[in-house]
Write an enzyme that holds these catalytic residues in place. Structure first.
Site, short mmCIF file in Angstrom:
data_model
loop_
_atom_site.label_atom_id
_atom_site.label_comp_id
_atom_site.label_asym_id
_atom_site.label_seq_id
_atom_site.Cartn_x
_atom_site.Cartn_y
_atom_site.Cartn_z
N ASN A 188 -21.75 -39.72 31.32
CA ASN A 188 -22.06 -38.39 32.07
C ASN A 188 -22.32 -37.16 31.05
O ASN A 188 -22.03 -36.15 31.27
CB ASN A 188 -20.59 -38.07 32.78
CG ASN A 188 -20.49 -39.21 33.58
OD1 ASN A 188 -21.43 -39.85 34.14
ND2 ASN A 188 -19.31 -39.80 33.89
N ARG A 189 -22.98 -37.62 29.82
CA ARG A 189 -23.27 -36.40 28.79
C ARG A 189 -21.92 -35.89 28.23
O ARG A 189 -22.05 -34.70 27.65
CB ARG A 189 -24.06 -35.32 29.41
CG ARG A 189 -25.68 -35.91 29.64
CD ARG A 189 -26.28 -36.45 28.50
NE ARG A 189 -27.61 -37.05 28.51
CZ ARG A 189 -27.75 -38.42 28.61
NH1 ARG A 189 -26.80 -39.13 28.40
NH2 ARG A 189 -29.03 -38.88 28.75
#
Ligand SMILES: Cc1cc2nc3c(=O)[nH]c(=O)nc-3n(C[C@H](O)[C@H](O)[C@H](O)COP(=O)(O)O)c2cc1C
Length: 210
Positions: A188-189
């Protein structure tokens, strides 16, 4: 399309409790893991230097030694990078190991290592590389490819049957680090980023937002 290329990183995590308290030790650990994972060119690092008017310039070099003093690489002292370090010792380095989803950023100052240490390393290199160091006036404009091949043959002849001396313009630089950032890709970065800042004689660790 370039904009559709996307990787979700989820192999590892990096935490305050798992990271080594000394960044050289942490870098050593990650390098060992990169070697173990068979990363192609695990010791390749992008080295950035600053030219005389303040423009940055980057290229890949190979890390040849890592110790408490810092990171050592070898080059031609009369090359662009060699001259740039001569006029501005501040450099930065980046390692990227995609197979491990890891990046390390380092800032520091570079200085020449001793002639004896450069000689010892030079003598350990294969003969082809030793001759290559003599044959290439690194970063100079040359007329054509033949110039290099001709130079190589000339030095091959010159050193026939003799030990090949280290060229005077060739040797190592040691980068003494004052800053590290270890980056571990996460999903999710929301990547892990832990930085080390040298404060007096000890390393302060902070977590940075990705
Ligand atoms: C994988 C790889 C490893 C390299 N290793 C070195 C090295 O250890 N030393 C070096 O002087 N150049 C090395 N080079 C070449 C440099 O990237 C660069 O072309 C050369 O040093 C000239 O740079 P300069 O003109 O900025 O001084 C390497 C290039 C690659 C792609």
């Amino acid at each position: 399309m370039l904009r559709d290329i996307r990787t979700n990183y989820q192999k590892y995590e990096l935490t305050e409790s798992s990271i080594q308290k000394n960044p050289i030790k942490q870098l050593t650990k990650w390098l060992e893991e990169a070697v173990k994972e068979k990363v192609q060119e695990p010791t390749a690092m992008v080295l950035s230097t600053i030219d005389s008017v303040g423009n940055p310039e980057s290229r890949v070099v190979l890390l040849k030694d890592l110790n408490t003093g810092g990171l050592v690489f070898y080059t031609n002292y009369e090359s662009k990078k060699g001259r740039q370090i001569e006029s501005n010792k501040h450099v930065s380095v980046v390692f990227f190991w995609p197979e491990l989803e890891r990046q390390v950023r380092i800032k520091g100052t570079a200085e020449k290592i001793s002639t004896e240490d450069s000689e010892a390393y030079f003598l350990s290199r294969p003969v082809d590389s030793q001759l290559g160091a003599w044959a290439s006036p690194q970063s100079r404009v040359i007329e054509n490819r033949e110039f290099l091949d001709e130079n190589y043959r000339r030095y091959q002849e010159q050193f026939k049957g003799r030990e090949i001396q280290k060229p005077p313009h060739w040797g190592g630089f040691c980068i003494r680090p004052s800053y590290f950032e270890f980056w571990q890709g996460r999903s999710n970065r929301l990547h892990d980023r832990l930085e080390f800042i040298l404060a007096e004689d000890s390393w302060q660790i902070n977590r940075l937002a990705p």
